[in-house]
Design an enzyme around this catalytic site. Structure first.
Site, PDB file in Angstrom:
ATOM      1  N   GLU A  30     -12.840 -12.476 -13.728  1.00 48.06           N
ATOM      2  CA  GLU A  30     -14.072 -11.838 -13.279  1.00 48.06           C
ATOM      3  C   GLU A  30     -14.529 -12.544 -11.992  1.00 48.06           C
ATOM      4  O   GLU A  30     -14.782 -13.751 -12.008  1.00 48.06           O
ATOM      5  CB  GLU A  30     -15.106 -12.018 -14.392  1.00 48.06           C
ATOM      6  CG  GLU A  30     -16.175 -10.998 -14.396  1.00 48.06           C
ATOM      7  CD  GLU A  30     -17.092 -11.140 -15.614  1.00 48.06           C
ATOM      8  OE1 GLU A  30     -17.056 -12.172 -16.302  1.00 48.06           O
ATOM      9  OE2 GLU A  30     -17.852 -10.201 -15.843  1.00 48.06           O
TER      10      GLU A  30
ATOM     11  N   CYS B  74     -21.602  -7.639 -14.873  1.00 42.73           N
ATOM     12  CA  CYS B  74     -20.427  -7.468 -15.738  1.00 42.73           C
ATOM     13  C   CYS B  74     -19.712  -6.160 -15.428  1.00 42.73           C
ATOM     14  O   CYS B  74     -18.518  -6.038 -15.685  1.00 42.73           O
ATOM     15  CB  CYS B  74     -20.862  -7.491 -17.193  1.00 42.73           C
ATOM     16  SG  CYS B  74     -22.149  -6.295 -17.535  1.00 42.73           S
TER      17      CYS B  74
ATOM     18  N   GLU C 225     -21.972  -8.311 -25.795  1.00 37.28           N
ATOM     19  CA  GLU C 225     -21.802  -7.667 -24.480  1.00 37.28           C
ATOM     20  C   GLU C 225     -21.184  -8.725 -23.576  1.00 37.28           C
ATOM     21  O   GLU C 225     -21.880  -9.617 -23.100  1.00 37.28           O
ATOM     22  CB  GLU C 225     -23.154  -7.207 -23.939  1.00 37.28           C
ATOM     23  CG  GLU C 225     -23.826  -6.126 -24.777  1.00 37.28           C
ATOM     24  CD  GLU C 225     -23.158  -4.777 -24.667  1.00 37.28           C
ATOM     25  OE1 GLU C 225     -22.268  -4.599 -23.806  1.00 37.28           O
ATOM     26  OE2 GLU C 225     -23.504  -3.884 -25.451  1.00 37.28           O
TER      27      GLU C 225
ATOM     28  N   LYS D 210     -33.126 -16.728 -26.784  1.00 35.28           N
ATOM     29  CA  LYS D 210     -32.840 -17.894 -25.946  1.00 35.28           C
ATOM     30  C   LYS D 210     -32.326 -17.395 -24.604  1.00 35.28           C
ATOM     31  O   LYS D 210     -31.185 -16.961 -24.486  1.00 35.28           O
ATOM     32  CB  LYS D 210     -31.785 -18.798 -26.594  1.00 35.28           C
ATOM     33  CG  LYS D 210     -31.704 -20.139 -25.874  1.00 35.28           C
ATOM     34  CD  LYS D 210     -30.299 -20.678 -25.723  1.00 35.28           C
ATOM     35  CE  LYS D 210     -29.493 -20.080 -24.622  1.00 35.28           C
ATOM     36  NZ  LYS D 210     -29.965 -20.358 -23.243  1.00 35.28           N
TER      37      LYS D 210
END
Ligand code: NAP
Length: 486
Positions: A389, A292, A258, A182
């Site tokens: 982040e 990331c 992850e 997906k």
């Protein structure tokens, strides 16, 4: 120039289930936007739970035969995928830029990176081995047999529309697993193109299924609740990763996660400043900062802080922002309006706490979702951008005076994906490498992603590894046989 959408004919903007390309059972579609212009570039099928389960049906039906396919044959199909992606790199790159916004040069780099996972795991597919030994107490033998875990469900993010899927699909297929992927709703087209390419090179029906949907939560939870699913691998935010880990627990699934990062990049006074600047630019600005492993916090030792900050600010300020298709553009569009608004909020929060903006910091008018490369100094420890982040082209530069101090700050985060250190002192480098609580460390370099190396985080940045030999082990269960030889 041709339309980047030409590469994916309308019949392939649909669900890839078994040997079919089909509409969602409801007939509903959703729009995919070009983030640089805000215009709709395509409509794709919007799968519901029933469609997701049909894809899992297809993956389950294909599982036994794919697992029994000779490793050499699986390897050849992965090599063929690598070659097709490489031969068609320009078309694939243009589709990535269209739906994701990164500059074409970076999209080309992503295609090369994504394709390498197929080459690497083509090589791993024929190196899966068990062991045979005598039990220490004697008397019987121990035989270990690696076996594919079974049908896998993959959920991937928008920031690397090809590579994040490639690094799951390639090892899964190498190990003999079938898959349902997906992709992110904002970038479904590249994954559909990959599925089409894999169909063209001869990957059997049912091995690679793709379900595009705007209803990630309900479709994915139905897939994870189905006992035919044996593994989930997710790349995305820590927040969603926690949800999927909880769901995976009910079905006791193998998991690979992850998740998000909050990387510290540490520049020591003894570093080669040219190398450190180059590394900082790559670690911060690769993929428009939407990575990331992006440097989230740049710590520079006091004796070189001023010079580093001046030169870094010059380089950041010189970057060209614009449509990723335009020549000379370094910084493309961000994925959406909330991403731009978040950067604005983070900068306002830091400035409100006393930070100074040296370059950037002002969002341009639309259309498209752009934000300029921005450098801040005097950012206090409690600023949100040091704890969250950033995921964009915003760089706080902070001074430090001792290794213990900077190590404590670098580790003061729930995340543990990657850290970077720049120094010419081997002992210092090794102390940081041992002291940083991260799954990966860049020493005198700002780019660590490599299909032949084990990528993955510790703490709340994830579970498991992608790439390298470890990458295929994530898709293998080990059966052990105790054998008496009377
Ligand atoms: P995200 O919001 O977590 O979404 C990732 C994927 O999860 C998308 O396909 C999304 O679908 C789906 N999703 C969202 N909610 C879900 C739910 N309740 N159940 C099941 N699936 C759900 O992350 P993102 O914004 O796309 O990507 C950015 C994040 O990914 C950052 O935190 C970044 O650090 C992380 N990332 C990590 C790595 C790594 O290797 N560690 C690599 C790349 C990115 P929709 O698109 O439909 O929402």
């Amino acid at each position: 120039m041709s339309d980047p959408m030409d590469v994916l004919a309308p019949e392939y903007r649909r669900l890839r289930i078994g040997d079919t390309w089909r509409d969602a059972a409801s007939g509903v579609t959703f729009a995919v936007e070009d983030p640089a212009t805000g215009t709709t570039v395509a409509e794709v099928a919007d799968a519901a739970v029933v469609d997701g389960l049909a894809a899992l049906d297809a993956a389950s039906r294909a599982a036994a035969q794919w697992a029994a396919t000779p490793p050499r044959r699986r390897s050849e199909l992965l090599t063929a995928t690598y070659r097709a992606l490489t031969d068609r790199a320009e078309e694939v790159a243009r589709l990535i830029t269209l739906e994701m916004g990164k500059p074409l040069a970076e999209a080309r780099a992503e295609v090369a990176y994504g394709a390498e996972f197929f080459r690497w795991f083509a090589e791993e597919a024929v190196r899966v081995e068990g062991r045979y030994s005598t039990a220490p107490a004697g008397g019987y033998r121990i035989l270990t047999v690696p076996k594919p875990v079974g049908p896998c469900v993959f959920v991937t993010p928008w920031n690397f529309p090809l590579a994040m899927g490639a690094r799951k699909i390639a090892p899964a297929l190498a190990a003999g697993c079938t898959t349902v992927t997906k992709p992110a709703a904002q970038t479904p087209l590249t994954m559909l193109l990959l599925a089409r390419i894999m169909e063209e090179v001869g990957v059997p029906a049912g091995v690679v299924n793709v379900v595009t949907t705007k209803r990630a939560g309900e479709v994915v939870s139905a897939l994870l609740a189905d006992t035919r699913t044996r593994k989930v691998s997710f790349t995305g935010s820590t927040e969603v990763g926690r949800v999927l880990l909880r769901q995976a627990a009910d079905n006791v699934l193998r998991t690979s996660m992850e998740l998000g990062g909050n990387a510290a990049l540490i520049v020591c006074a003894d570093a080669d400043l040219d190398v450190a600047l180059q590394g900082a630019m790559v670690a911060k600005m690769r993929n428009i900062g939407e990575s990331c492993i992006a440097a989230n916090r740049i710590y520079v030792e006091e004796p070189v802080r001023e010079e580093f900050t001046k030169r870094f600010t010059e380089r950041m300020g010189a970057l060209v922002v614009g449509n990723g298709f335009a020549d000379g553009v370094d910084v493309g569009a961000l994925i959406d309006e909330p991403s731009v608004a978040k950067l604005d909020d983070l900068v306002a929060d830091a400035v409100g706490r006393g930070a100074r903006v040296l370059t950037g910091g002002v969002r341009p008018d639309g259309p498209g979702h752009f934000y300029p490369p921005t450098v801040l100094v005097d950012v206090p420890d409690d600023a949100r951008m040091l704890r969250e982040e950033i995921f964009g082209p915003v760089a706080p530069v902070i001074g430090f005076t001792s290794d213990d101090e900077v190590l404590a700050k670098a580790n003061d985060t729930e995340h543990g994906l990657v850290g970077y250190v720049f120094t010419r002192d081997l002992q210092r480098a090794l102390r940081f490498a041992e002291g940083l609580q991260t799954g990966m460390i860049g020493v005198n370099r700002g780019l660590i992603s490599d299909p032949s190396a084990p990528f993955g985080g510790v703490k709340q940045s994830g579970v498991g590894k992608e790439g390298s030999h470890e990458g295929i082990l994530e898709y293998l269960d080990v059966t052990y046989a105790a054998i008496d030889l009377p």
